[in-house]
Design a protein around this motif. Structure first.
Motif, PDB file in Angstrom:
ATOM      1  N   ILE A   1     -29.761  41.362  25.673  1.00 42.55           N
ATOM      2  CA  ILE A   1     -29.625  41.326  24.223  1.00 42.55           C
ATOM      3  C   ILE A   1     -28.131  41.311  23.935  1.00 42.55           C
ATOM      4  O   ILE A   1     -27.430  42.283  24.197  1.00 42.55           O
ATOM      5  CB  ILE A   1     -30.318  42.526  23.560  1.00 42.55           C
TER       6      ILE A   1
ATOM      7  N   ARG B   1     -26.726  41.478  17.591  1.00 37.23           N
ATOM      8  CA  ARG B   1     -27.709  41.929  16.611  1.00 37.23           C
ATOM      9  C   ARG B   1     -27.248  41.507  15.220  1.00 37.23           C
ATOM     10  O   ARG B   1     -26.079  41.612  14.897  1.00 37.23           O
ATOM     11  CB  ARG B   1     -27.863  43.442  16.665  1.00 37.23           C
TER      12      ARG B   1
ATOM     13  N   PHE C   1     -32.080  39.912  17.022  1.00 32.02           N
ATOM     14  CA  PHE C   1     -31.207  39.973  18.186  1.00 32.02           C
ATOM     15  C   PHE C   1     -31.222  38.622  18.875  1.00 32.02           C
ATOM     16  O   PHE C   1     -32.171  37.868  18.771  1.00 32.02           O
ATOM     17  CB  PHE C   1     -31.570  41.113  19.130  1.00 32.02           C
TER      18      PHE C   1
ATOM     19  N   ALA D   1     -31.064  36.873  22.442  1.00 35.34           N
ATOM     20  CA  ALA D   1     -31.272  37.112  23.867  1.00 35.34           C
ATOM     21  C   ALA D   1     -30.647  35.975  24.663  1.00 35.34           C
ATOM     22  O   ALA D   1     -30.938  34.810  24.413  1.00 35.34           O
ATOM     23  CB  ALA D   1     -32.764  37.217  24.177  1.00 35.34           C
TER      24      ALA D   1
END
Length: 98
Positions: free
Chosen positions: A82, A85, A95, A97
């Motif tokens: 991650i 955010r 978030f 990834a």
């Protein structure tokens, strides 16, 4: 439809300085499953490096730094850090990834 497992893996970092070694796929999955903080079952298809919105507060998931995706169609797991955010509201953020 995908399932997302959000994990707290404090000993891992995005630069791969601390990468655990697993002797089998089963050991790898067990290691990550022990670190799951939240499970999101109603996720839609997600591509790497794109945002995923979740209906949790940032406070609830502040320690999550890793995500595992189960693609049920392929019955295959994908692993992501991650990286970022984005705040939308008190009960929603996204978030990215990678």
């Amino acid at each position: 439809m995908s399932t997302f497992l959000l994990c707290n893996c404090p000993d891992m970092d995005i630069n791969y300085n601390n990468t655990p070694y697993f002797t089998s796929k089963e050991n790898q999955l067990n290691w990550f499953f022990k670190r799951v903080v939240k499970r999101i079952d109603d996720g839609s298809y997600h591509r790497k490096n794109t945002d995923l919105k979740v209906n949790y507060s940032l406070e609830e998931l502040k320690f999550c730094n890793y995500a595992i995706t189960l693609n049920e169609t392929e019955n295959k797991y994908y692993f992501y850090f991650i990286a970022d955010r984005t705040y939308y509201s008190l009960s929603c953020f996204a978030f990215c990834a990678t």
